[in-house]
Design a protein around this motif. Structure first.
Motif, PDB file in Angstrom:
ATOM      1  N   GLU A 185       0.839  -1.206   0.000  1.00 53.98           N
ATOM      2  CA  GLU A 185       0.000   0.000   0.000  1.00 53.98           C
ATOM      3  C   GLU A 185       0.869   1.249   0.000  1.00 53.98           C
ATOM      4  OE1 GLU A 185      -3.028   0.173   2.975  1.00 53.98           O
ATOM      5  OE2 GLU A 185      -3.848  -1.786   2.435  1.00 53.98           O
ATOM      6  N   GLU A 243       2.445  12.760   3.373  1.00 53.14           N
ATOM      7  CA  GLU A 243       1.083  12.255   3.203  1.00 53.14           C
ATOM      8  C   GLU A 243       1.016  10.757   3.466  1.00 53.14           C
ATOM      9  OE1 GLU A 243      -0.077  15.579  -0.162  1.00 53.14           O
ATOM     10  OE2 GLU A 243       0.970  13.746  -0.712  1.00 53.14           O
ATOM     11  N   THR A 249       2.284   1.737  -3.401  1.00 50.48           N
ATOM     12  CA  THR A 249       1.267   2.233  -4.323  1.00 50.48           C
ATOM     13  C   THR A 249       1.024   3.722  -4.121  1.00 50.48           C
ATOM     14  OG1 THR A 249       0.213   0.074  -4.243  1.00 50.48           O
ATOM     15  CG2 THR A 249      -1.089   1.873  -5.146  1.00 50.48           C
ATOM     16  N   LEU A 250       0.945   4.126  -2.852  1.00 48.37           N
ATOM     17  CA  LEU A 250       0.731   5.549  -2.569  1.00 48.37           C
ATOM     18  C   LEU A 250       1.878   6.378  -3.120  1.00 48.37           C
ATOM     19  CD1 LEU A 250      -0.587   5.409   1.100  1.00 48.37           C
ATOM     20  CD2 LEU A 250      -1.862   6.127  -0.917  1.00 48.37           C
ATOM     21  N   GLU A 251       3.095   5.851  -2.985  1.00 46.45           N
ATOM     22  CA  GLU A 251       4.246   6.592  -3.490  1.00 46.45           C
ATOM     23  C   GLU A 251       4.173   6.723  -5.004  1.00 46.45           C
ATOM     24  OE1 GLU A 251       7.996   5.170  -2.049  1.00 46.45           O
ATOM     25  OE2 GLU A 251       7.310   5.218   0.031  1.00 46.45           O
ATOM     26  N   VAL A 252       3.780   5.630  -5.673  1.00 47.48           N
ATOM     27  CA  VAL A 252       3.665   5.677  -7.129  1.00 47.48           C
ATOM     28  C   VAL A 252       2.583   6.674  -7.526  1.00 47.48           C
ATOM     29  CG1 VAL A 252       3.107   4.362  -9.192  1.00 47.48           C
ATOM     30  CG2 VAL A 252       4.487   3.322  -7.406  1.00 47.48           C
ATOM     31  N   LEU A 253       1.527   6.748  -6.748  1.00 43.16           N
ATOM     32  CA  LEU A 253       0.442   7.675  -7.054  1.00 43.16           C
ATOM     33  C   LEU A 253       0.858   9.120  -6.820  1.00 43.16           C
ATOM     34  CD1 LEU A 253      -2.699   5.913  -5.569  1.00 43.16           C
ATOM     35  CD2 LEU A 253      -2.125   6.238  -7.970  1.00 43.16           C
ATOM     36  N   GLY A 254       2.072   9.301  -6.321  1.00 37.40           N
ATOM     37  CA  GLY A 254       2.575  10.654  -6.157  1.00 37.40           C
ATOM     38  C   GLY A 254       2.293  11.249  -4.799  1.00 37.40           C
ATOM     39  N   TYR A 255       2.032  10.384  -3.809  1.00 38.19           N
ATOM     40  CA  TYR A 255       1.866  10.904  -2.452  1.00 38.19           C
ATOM     41  C   TYR A 255       3.237  11.291  -1.914  1.00 38.19           C
ATOM     42  CZ  TYR A 255      -3.054   9.922  -1.605  1.00 38.19           C
ATOM     43  OH  TYR A 255      -4.410   9.957  -1.635  1.00 38.19           O
ATOM     44  N   HIS A 256       3.321  12.471  -1.336  1.00 40.51           N
ATOM     45  CA  HIS A 256       4.571  12.870  -0.707  1.00 40.51           C
ATOM     46  C   HIS A 256       4.741  12.077   0.573  1.00 40.51           C
ATOM     47  CE1 HIS A 256       5.878  16.044  -3.313  1.00 40.51           C
ATOM     48  NE2 HIS A 256       4.664  16.563  -3.329  1.00 40.51           N
ATOM     49  N   TYR A 283      -1.088   8.683   6.277  1.00 42.30           N
ATOM     50  CA  TYR A 283      -1.947   7.546   5.948  1.00 42.30           C
ATOM     51  C   TYR A 283      -1.703   6.382   6.899  1.00 42.30           C
ATOM     52  CZ  TYR A 283      -4.392   4.222   2.972  1.00 42.30           C
ATOM     53  OH  TYR A 283      -5.273   3.307   2.490  1.00 42.30           O
ATOM     54  N   MET A 330       9.422   1.451  -4.217  1.00 48.63           N
ATOM     55  CA  MET A 330       8.222   1.561  -5.041  1.00 48.63           C
ATOM     56  C   MET A 330       8.009   0.327  -5.910  1.00 48.63           C
ATOM     57  SD  MET A 330       7.818   5.416  -6.326  1.00 48.63           S
ATOM     58  CE  MET A 330       9.457   5.994  -5.960  1.00 48.63           C
TER      59      MET A 330
END
Lengths: 234, 614
Positions: B518, B531, B521-528, B535, B606
């Motif tokens: 998870e 953030e 995935t968040l990192e790939v989605l561009g979450y800093h 989460y 990632m």
């Protein structure tokens, strides 16, 4: 049609314990805006490395890679994150949905952090999941999960859609429908799609095929009359 | 066999963080239980040794005749088999009026240097060499500190003579800083206890020997703090009082338990023993709970490997043994180190704190089986049993089932969603937090109970500090118990907060480990990173908050239980800042843990998101 991606002498070396592995060596190519590109190669050839570089997931050892006139070489982590956030949509082989979020919330998760996004609901309608929005991933089939994943990528309204073996975990029919969806998205929404696969059959639908072997771009093919998804078989 | 041992060590190597998690929690737990359970035994053993060296008397008799004990009385004692040894002496408590003040003074006269009972130790100056010289008891909370050369007035009938202080001594009868009472007037503390040497007392001055200190032949080798000792001396006291010679009209027979110093010491040790019984039980419960979750999570993670072993024909028993080996090794190492520190080192930190109330004899260690070791062994057995149970349940499955990955737990609607007024107004990230919290009910309960348990312990510790600052009746005197409760409460508070921190660390660590995909995935989605931290940490923080809030009533209940057992203190005296401190420190430590774990999130690759589901 302008050029969206320009790669010049793209090289990636992994270092671990004084051991250097040349994963990608002097790869150069360009990709037009709104085109459908397939990166083809056997496993271990460097496809994933190339995908990682295109997606801003890893730093470039040397060479140049510009996406929408943004130079990725030498970017800091934070800038790369911003690039992923606003410019790239990612479709994974194993969907990577959050299990405890509904289909709609999974799309919202991606959209929440980027500018100029599409409405998650409308995007899910576009991928044919109008009635499944409130379902959790475990209540969806593999194909439906991949649709959610595509919706999640598209809703961000990215310049570039990167797909890593999107049909790899799906059966033939479902795989084809997913491919069709990606293809239509690229045509209708004028999104640039880069699809990484080891399945040679998929190359026929692409405008451009980049063959990767032993870390090198062995051959680049342009197809002026790509086949339709319905016409290919594997 | 070699391959098996190798695989045992491989399990440890692959699960190093879990290995140390259990090891440290066990270490903390066993250190706490042996440390707290060891406080009283250490103090008691040290005093016991000291008392024996200094020939502490078992019985004191005050004659009510002005001329002292009669020949019959002494004859009776000489023939009493129970009596080992006795000495008679002159001892009188007087209220002496000086020009400035009224002083309560005890005068004792006997052969100071050759006495074989309650032997004095000179800590300054010298013993008297003439009639007008005295040595005095060292200063304490009630007894005033005197210097050599000071004067103690001594009235003999109409005249008062000055006795010059030539030395300061200690008497084993007065080891508490509460000193002793004036025997004639209840509730008045003595200001001075002085000793004259009878050798130099002129013969024209007959000081009647009205006091007698006695050493008894006990039925077995006793410890002064033993209940058996108390029973036996009190029995003797009664039997003596029942004789005509020592009946109430003729004499007052007193045991050590009527000696203020001894009574205070014995009471404090008793109270600490009660605390040492209740706190460790709760502590051990939380420790066991955390260890068993860690173990079951580990075995759950190794499903695939267990399936693999089974499919190549390794026996169930051998697979179970591997996990037993793991849990025995880590819990035992933790337990042994913890017991060692708790028993040998922790008292060094606690013992000096008693200086406020007692004159401490030189410290002495005796290794005896105390409650702490018992609790530690129970904790280790608990972990081993749970490991066996979880491993057994897992290996019972067919290899095919084990090789197939467990389906990830489905998300589901939570109660909050039925209240659209709240749910629809929640920001997206809070919705996801809310769902995650209730996604795994078992884990939720585990975190909440552990945090509640440790914060309850901390609050009880703070509360004990608050309520014990009242004056408490001990023996016949009110004393301030807070001084003696400070070291114990402090240990409880520190250890509870450490436990709380270890619990949160362990659980957060596991959580991150399980959610690498998870995070990727968040990192790939561009979450800093910030953030992503939000989460992951937000939900654990919410659980910690729920845990600490639940912990408060539990802490009060625990404190109530302790106070009822102690027989003092009012629960209403727990200050509001104790609640705030418990909440504040627990949450502060949670945040500290998050900061420690940030690198672990940063380390998540990632590419994890591209991998297939194992």
């Amino acid at each position: 049609m302008g050029i969206l991606i320009e790669a010049k002498n793209l090289t990636k070396i992994y270092k671990s314990n004084q051991l250097e592995t040349l994963a990608l060596s002097n790869v150069s190519f360009s990709i037009n805006e709104g085109s459908f590109t397939v990166i083809l190669g056997p496993s271990g050839a460097g496809k994933t490395t190339l995908l990682n570089l295109l997606g801003g997931m890893d730093d470039i050892t040397y060479g140049s890679l510009t996406v929408d006139s943004l130079e990725l070489f030498g970017m800091k982590q934070k800038q790369l994150t911003n690039y992923r956030r606003n410019s790239v949509g990612f479709v994974f082989q194993f969907y990577n949905l959050m299990n405890n979020l509904t289909a709609l919330e999974n799309v919202e998760l991606a959209v929440e952090v980027c500018k100029d996004a599409f409405s998650p609901k409308e995007t899910l309608e576009k991928v044919g999941l109008k009635d499944r929005m409130k379902n959790f991933p475990s209540q969806l089939s593999g194909g439906e999960q991949q649709r959610v994943s595509i919706a999640r990528a598209i809703a961000k309204n990215p310049k570039l859609l990167l797909c890593d073996e999107p049909t790899g975990a799906l059966d033939y029919q479902t795989g084809k429908s997913i491919l069709k969806l990606l293809y239509d998205m690229s045509r209708n929404e004028r999104k640039t799609v880069v699809l990484v696969t080891h399945n040679a059959a998929l190359k026929d639908i692409a405008d451009q095929v980049i063959y990767i072997k032993n870390g090198k771009a062995e051959k680049i093919e342009y197809q002026s009359n790509p086949k339709k998804v319905e016409e290919i078989e594997w | 066999m070699k391959a098996f041992i190798l695989s045992c060590f491989r399990t440890i190597k692959d699960n190093v963080s879990r290995f140390f998690a259990i090891l440290f929690i066990m270490l903390l737990g066993s250190m706490f239980v042996t440390g707290v359970a060891g406080i009283s035994p250490h103090v008691e053993a040290s005093y016991n040794d000291f008392y024996q060296q200094r020939q502490l008397s078992d019985i004191q008799i005050m004659s009510k005749s002005a001329t002292g004990f009669s020949t019959e009385q002494l004859e009776y004692l000489n023939n009493d088999e129970k009596v080992n040894y006795y000495e008679t002496l002159y001892q009188v408590d007087m209220e002496v009026e000086t020009e400035e003040e009224t002083l309560n003074i005890r005068y004792a006269a006997y052969n100071l240097q050759n006495s074989k009972i309650n032997t004095l130790q000179l800590i300054e100056g010298s013993f008297p060499t003439q009639f007008t010289e005295v040595v005095v008891e060292q200063g304490s909370n009630t007894i005033r500190s005197m210097n050599i050369g000071d004067i103690v007035p001594f009235s003999m009938g109409p005249t008062t003579i000055d006795l010059k202080v030539v030395g300061i001594v200690t008497n084993p009868l007065y080891m508490s800083k509460e000193g002793d009472f004036n025997m004639n007037t209840d509730d008045v503390s003595l200001d001075i206890i002085c000793y004259l040497d009878e050798t130099y007392i002129p013969s024209y001055l007959p000081l009647p020997k009205t006091c007698l200190y006695m050493d008894l032949n006990m039925s077995e080798k006793f410890n002064y703090f033993d209940n058996k000792y108390e029973d036996e001396v009190k029995q003797y006291q009664t039997s003596l009082e029942e004789t005509d010679l020592f009946s109430e009209e003729n004499a007052a027979v007193l045991t050590l338990f009527e000696n203020r110093s001894f009574a205070v010491l014995q009471n404090v040790c008793d109270k600490i023993n009660i605390i040492a019984l209740i706190f460790p039980i709760f502590f051990a419960l939380v420790v066991s709970l955390v260890c068993l979750t860690t173990m079951s999570r580990l075995i759950d993670d190794e499903r695939g490997q267990i399936g693999c072993f089974k499919s190549i024909g390794i026996s169930n028993r051998r697979i179970i043994n591997k996990y037993l080996f793991f849990s025995i090794v880590c819990s035992s190492i933790g337990a042994v180190i913890g017991c060692f520190i708790g028993y040998y080192l922790l008292p060094y930190a606690v013992y000096p704190a008693f200086e406020n109330v007692f004159f401490l004899p030189t410290e002495l260690f005796i290794l005896e089986f105390n409650l702490g070791f018992a609790s530690t062994i129970i904790m280790v057995i608990c972990i081993i049993l749970v490991t066996f149970y979880v491993a057994y349940k897992e290996v019972k499955n067919k290899p095919v089932d084990l090789l197939r990955p467990k389906a990830p737990k489905a998300g589901k609607k939570i109660f909050l969603e039925r209240i659209p007024f709240i749910w629809n107004h929640l920001k997206f990230k809070y919705k996801s937090t809310a769902r995650n919290i209730f996604r795994y009910m078992g884990r939720f309960l585990m975190i909440v109970i552990s945090v509640a348990g440790s914060s309850a312990l901390a609050l009880a510790g703070f509360g004990l500090l608050n309520v014990s600052s009242e004056k408490v009746l001990i023996g016949e005197t009110y004393i301030d118990l807070s001084d003696t409760m400070i070291p114990v409460s402090t240990i409880v508070i520190i250890f509870s907060l450490c436990l709380c921190m270890l619990v949160i660390y362990n659980l957060t660590n596991m959580n991150i480990g399980e959610r690498k995909r998870e995070i990727a995935t968040l990192e790939v989605l561009g979450y800093h990173y910030k953030e992503v931290y939000g989460y992951i940490f937000r939900e654990i923080f919410v659980m910690s908050v729920i845990g600490v809030l639940l912990g408060l009533p539990f802490g009060i209940a625990l404190l109530y239980l302790i106070l009822t057992q102690l027989g003092f203190g009012d629960i209403g005296n727990v200050k509001y800042y104790s609640y705030l401190l418990t909440i504040g420190l627990t949450l502060l430590f949670s945040v500290f843990v998050y900061v420690l774990l940030i690198p672990k999130i940063k380390k998540v690759d990632m590419n994890e998101s591209l991998k297939s589901i194992e």
